[in-house]
Design a protein around this motif. Structure first.
Motif, short mmCIF file in Angstrom:
data_model
loop_
_atom_site.label_atom_id
_atom_site.label_comp_id
_atom_site.label_asym_id
_atom_site.label_seq_id
_atom_site.Cartn_x
_atom_site.Cartn_y
_atom_site.Cartn_z
N LYS A 5 8.89 3.74 59.13
CA LYS A 5 10.15 4.13 59.76
C LYS A 5 11.32 4.03 58.78
O LYS A 5 12.18 4.90 58.75
N ILE A 6 11.31 2.98 57.97
CA ILE A 6 12.37 2.81 56.98
C ILE A 6 12.31 3.94 55.95
O ILE A 6 13.34 4.53 55.60
N LEU A 7 11.11 4.26 55.46
CA LEU A 7 10.96 5.34 54.48
C LEU A 7 11.39 6.68 55.07
O LEU A 7 12.01 7.49 54.38
N LYS A 8 11.06 6.90 56.33
CA LYS A 8 11.44 8.16 56.99
C LYS A 8 12.96 8.27 57.11
O LYS A 8 13.55 9.30 56.79
N ILE A 9 13.61 7.20 57.52
CA ILE A 9 15.07 7.20 57.68
C ILE A 9 15.75 7.36 56.33
O ILE A 9 16.68 8.17 56.19
N VAL A 10 15.30 6.63 55.32
CA VAL A 10 15.89 6.73 53.99
C VAL A 10 15.68 8.13 53.41
O VAL A 10 16.58 8.71 52.81
N GLY A 11 14.49 8.68 53.62
CA GLY A 11 14.21 10.03 53.13
C GLY A 11 15.12 11.07 53.76
O GLY A 11 15.67 11.95 53.06
N VAL A 12 15.31 10.99 55.06
CA VAL A 12 16.19 11.95 55.74
C VAL A 12 17.63 11.77 55.28
O VAL A 12 18.35 12.75 55.05
N LEU A 13 18.07 10.53 55.12
CA LEU A 13 19.44 10.29 54.65
C LEU A 13 19.65 10.85 53.24
O LEU A 13 20.70 11.44 52.95
N ILE A 14 18.67 10.67 52.38
CA ILE A 14 18.78 11.21 51.02
C ILE A 14 18.84 12.73 51.06
O ILE A 14 19.64 13.35 50.36
N MET A 15 18.00 13.34 51.90
CA MET A 15 18.02 14.81 52.00
C MET A 15 19.36 15.31 52.52
O MET A 15 19.88 16.31 52.04
N LEU A 16 19.93 14.63 53.51
CA LEU A 16 21.21 15.06 54.06
C LEU A 16 22.36 14.85 53.09
O LEU A 16 23.31 15.63 53.07
N MET A 17 22.28 13.80 52.29
CA MET A 17 23.38 13.47 51.39
C MET A 17 23.22 14.07 49.99
O MET A 17 24.12 13.93 49.16
N ALA A 18 22.12 14.74 49.71
CA ALA A 18 21.86 15.24 48.35
C ALA A 18 22.93 16.22 47.89
O ALA A 18 23.39 16.14 46.75
N PHE A 19 23.33 17.13 48.73
CA PHE A 19 24.26 18.16 48.30
C PHE A 19 25.72 17.71 48.34
O PHE A 19 26.46 18.01 47.41
N PRO A 20 26.18 16.98 49.35
CA PRO A 20 27.58 16.51 49.28
C PRO A 20 27.78 15.34 48.32
O PRO A 20 28.88 15.11 47.85
N LEU A 21 26.71 14.61 47.99
CA LEU A 21 26.83 13.42 47.17
C LEU A 21 27.09 13.75 45.70
O LEU A 21 27.89 13.09 45.03
N ILE A 22 26.42 14.76 45.18
CA ILE A 22 26.55 15.11 43.76
C ILE A 22 27.61 16.19 43.61
O ILE A 22 27.49 17.25 44.22
N PRO A 23 28.63 15.96 42.80
CA PRO A 23 29.69 16.95 42.63
C PRO A 23 29.18 18.24 41.99
O PRO A 23 28.13 18.27 41.36
N ASP A 24 29.96 19.31 42.16
CA ASP A 24 29.54 20.62 41.69
C ASP A 24 29.59 20.77 40.17
O ASP A 24 29.03 21.72 39.64
N HIS A 25 30.24 19.87 39.46
CA HIS A 25 30.30 20.05 38.01
C HIS A 25 29.01 19.60 37.31
O HIS A 25 28.84 19.83 36.13
N TYR A 26 28.09 18.98 38.04
CA TYR A 26 26.76 18.70 37.52
C TYR A 26 25.86 19.91 37.74
O TYR A 26 26.11 20.71 38.66
N PRO A 27 24.81 20.06 36.95
CA PRO A 27 23.91 21.20 37.18
C PRO A 27 23.29 21.17 38.57
O PRO A 27 23.07 20.10 39.15
N TRP A 28 22.99 22.34 39.11
CA TRP A 28 22.50 22.47 40.48
C TRP A 28 21.17 21.76 40.69
O TRP A 28 20.86 21.31 41.79
#
Length: 60
Positions: A5-28
């Motif tokens: 359950k912890i891995l599932k929750i952490v995985g979903v949170l990482i997937m949701l935060m992947a695009f807003p977390l890393i700024p656009d000046h880094y490579p896609w």
């Protein structure tokens, strides 16, 4: 069971935060790599189910 359950929750949170977390000046591909890390964590909780489904498909 709790670890899955912890891995599932952490995985979903990482997937949701992947695009807003890393700024656009880094490579896609940094965003895609971070998303894939979350996807691997999420799918690792479903490995036995996926393995059984693929085994049934391969037997046919």
């Amino acid at each position: 069971m709790v670890l899955k359950k912890i891995l599932k929750i952490v995985g979903v949170l990482i997937m949701l935060m992947a695009f807003p977390l890393i700024p656009d000046h880094y490579p896609w591909y940094y965003q895609v790599l971070l998303f894939n890390v979350g996807l691997v964590l999420f799918l690792s909780t479903k490995w036995n189910k996926l393995k059984n489904e693929l085994g049934i498909i391969n037997k046919k």
